[in-house]
Design an enzyme around this catalytic site. Structure first.
Site, short mmCIF file in Angstrom:
data_model
loop_
_atom_site.label_atom_id
_atom_site.label_comp_id
_atom_site.label_asym_id
_atom_site.label_seq_id
_atom_site.Cartn_x
_atom_site.Cartn_y
_atom_site.Cartn_z
CG ASP A 1 30.79 64.90 77.49
OD1 ASP A 1 29.39 64.89 76.90
OD2 ASP A 1 30.88 66.22 79.03
CG ASP B 1 40.90 56.87 66.30
OD1 ASP B 1 40.86 55.90 66.25
OD2 ASP B 1 42.05 57.98 67.67
CG ASP C 1 40.78 51.85 69.72
OD1 ASP C 1 40.30 51.78 68.58
OD2 ASP C 1 42.42 51.97 69.94
C1 IPM Z 1 42.62 53.87 62.99
C2 IPM Z 1 43.57 54.85 64.38
C3 IPM Z 1 44.17 55.38 62.52
C4 IPM Z 1 43.23 56.81 63.17
C5 IPM Z 1 45.67 55.59 63.31
C6 IPM Z 1 46.62 54.75 62.90
C7 IPM Z 1 45.63 57.17 61.69
O1 IPM Z 1 44.00 54.44 65.30
O2 IPM Z 1 42.48 53.53 62.07
O3 IPM Z 1 41.67 53.87 64.19
O4 IPM Z 1 43.38 57.91 64.09
O5 IPM Z 1 42.25 56.47 62.34
MN MN Z 2 41.58 54.27 66.03
#
Ligand code: IPM
Ligand code: MN
Length: 364
Positions: free
Chosen positions: A220, A244, A248
């Site tokens: 967090d 993951d 992002d």
């Molecule tokens: C990533 C994507 C994948 C993940 C999905 C599509 C399974 O979000 O490569 O980050 O979660 O690893």
């Molecule tokens: Mn991802």
């Protein structure tokens, strides 16, 4: 002339469009540096379900094992959202990662000076940001058993062995030695036993790297710090699910998910894919940003084939295109004209070729 065989898996949505530009980049690199690439294509994801009833068809499975490296576009298709798990495009990708044993996923996040104003964050926080996320990729919640639905409840399992943690931690420390010698390990050790093992194991591995500074953050806090003070990070090491999510988030620093590449490494051939998804809403429209896929080619050359100079040439061509004002829609000023996927790919391939004609030195 040495020939490299790269299994190309365009996948779904915008995958085929961005991969066409990645292939164009490889051709330009081949001409400039006298390298020969063969680029056989195979289906994965929804494309695999369409041709073979399997998101990771048998001939794709066989081809990736004998390739020098694997280049993937994206998987995912809303028409399969309700499909059983073995037919989901994402299951094909997870099976591919597992088969290749690519446990270390490298996601470099570097802010391009030409784009500091395209991020919603303040430009003064972004200058000089250069983070390498090292995400564990073949363990944790994505693969843990037991898993499944049980009537009105559902279960997933978070399990890591010390051996799984150790090998990815080594990749993080080795990478840090090529950079600013700082690893931040991210966990939730105040709550999860798995994270306690993670922290202990990473600390132990760190003792072999006394020249690398190691610190630990709860996930967090790390999420907050990543946008509040992104320059505080050099190498960010974490497990599959946290990685993951944080990758992002880190894409916001750069201004677009469409810019970021990744390399997944294990013992055998590496897997190289942009971090963006299949973006079905814009698929086929020639508007997707191919830079994530083209930057992925640079990682493939460097980490997959050991070709450092060609890799640097691709990265320089991307930077030059951006400095010259080339923009796809996702990174253009509102209402400003934008290049399509193909035009951006042509521009970057042209810059790779031009550096050769002008006799520019090929080393950095
Ligand atoms: C990533 C994507 C994948 C993940 C999905 C599509 C399974 O979000 O490569 O980050 O979660 O690893
Ligand atoms: Mn991802």
């Amino acid at each position: 002339m040495k020939t490299y065989s790269i299994a190309v898996l365009p996948g779904d949505g915008i995958g085929p469009e961005v991969i066409a530009e990645a292939e164009r980049t490889l051709e330009a690199v081949g001409e400039r540096f006298g390298l020969d690439f063969t680029l056989p294509r195979f289906a994965i994801g929804a494309a695999g379900v369409a041709v073979a009833g399997d998101p990771f068809p048998a001939d794709t499975r066989a081809a990736v094992a004998r390739a020098d490296a694997v280049l993937l576009g994206a998987v995912g298709d809303p028409s399969l959202d309700q499909a059983p798990r073995h037919l989901k495009p994402e299951s094909g990708l997870l099976a591919l990662r597992a088969q290749l044993g690519v446990y270390a996923n490298l996601r470099p996040v570097t802010v391009f000076p030409a784009l500091v104003n395209r991020s919603p964050l303040k430009a003064d926080r972004l200058e000089g940001v250069d983070v390498l996320i090292v995400r564990e990729l073949t363990g944790g919640l994505y693969y843990g058993e037991p898993r499944g639905r049980e009537g009105a409840s559902a279960v997933n399992t978070l399990r890591y062995s010390a051996a799984e943690i150790k090998r990815v931690a080594r990749v993080a420390f080795e990478s840090a030695r090529q950079r600013r010698r700082h690893v931040t390990s991210v966990d939730k050790a105040n709550v999860l036993e798995v994270s306690q093992l993670w922290r202990e194991t990473v600390t132990r591995v760190g003792q072999d790297y006394p020249d690398v500074r190691l610190d630990h953050l709860y996930v967090d806090t790390a999420a907050m710090r990543l946008v509040a003070d992104p320059r505080a990070f050099d190498v960010l090491l974490t497990e599959n699910m946290f990685g993951d999510i944080l990758s992002d988030e880190a894409a916001v620093l750069v201004g677009s998910l469409g810019l970021l590449p990744s390399a997944s490494l294990g013992e055998g051939p590496g897997l190289f894919e942009p971090i963006h998804g299949s973006a079905p809403d814009i698929a086929g429209g020639d508007v997707a940003n191919p830079i994530g896929a083209i930057a992925t080619v640079a990682l493939l050359l460097r980490h997959g084939l050991g070709l450092a100079e060609p890799a640097a040439a691709v990265e320089r061509a991307i930077s030059s295109a951006l400095e010259q004002g080339a923009r796809t829609r996702d990174i253009a000023e509102p209402a400003a004209p934008a290049l399509g996927t193909r035009a951006m790919g042509l521009r970057i391939a042209g810059l790779i070729a031009e550096a050769q004609r002008s006799g520019a030195p090929v080393t950095m």
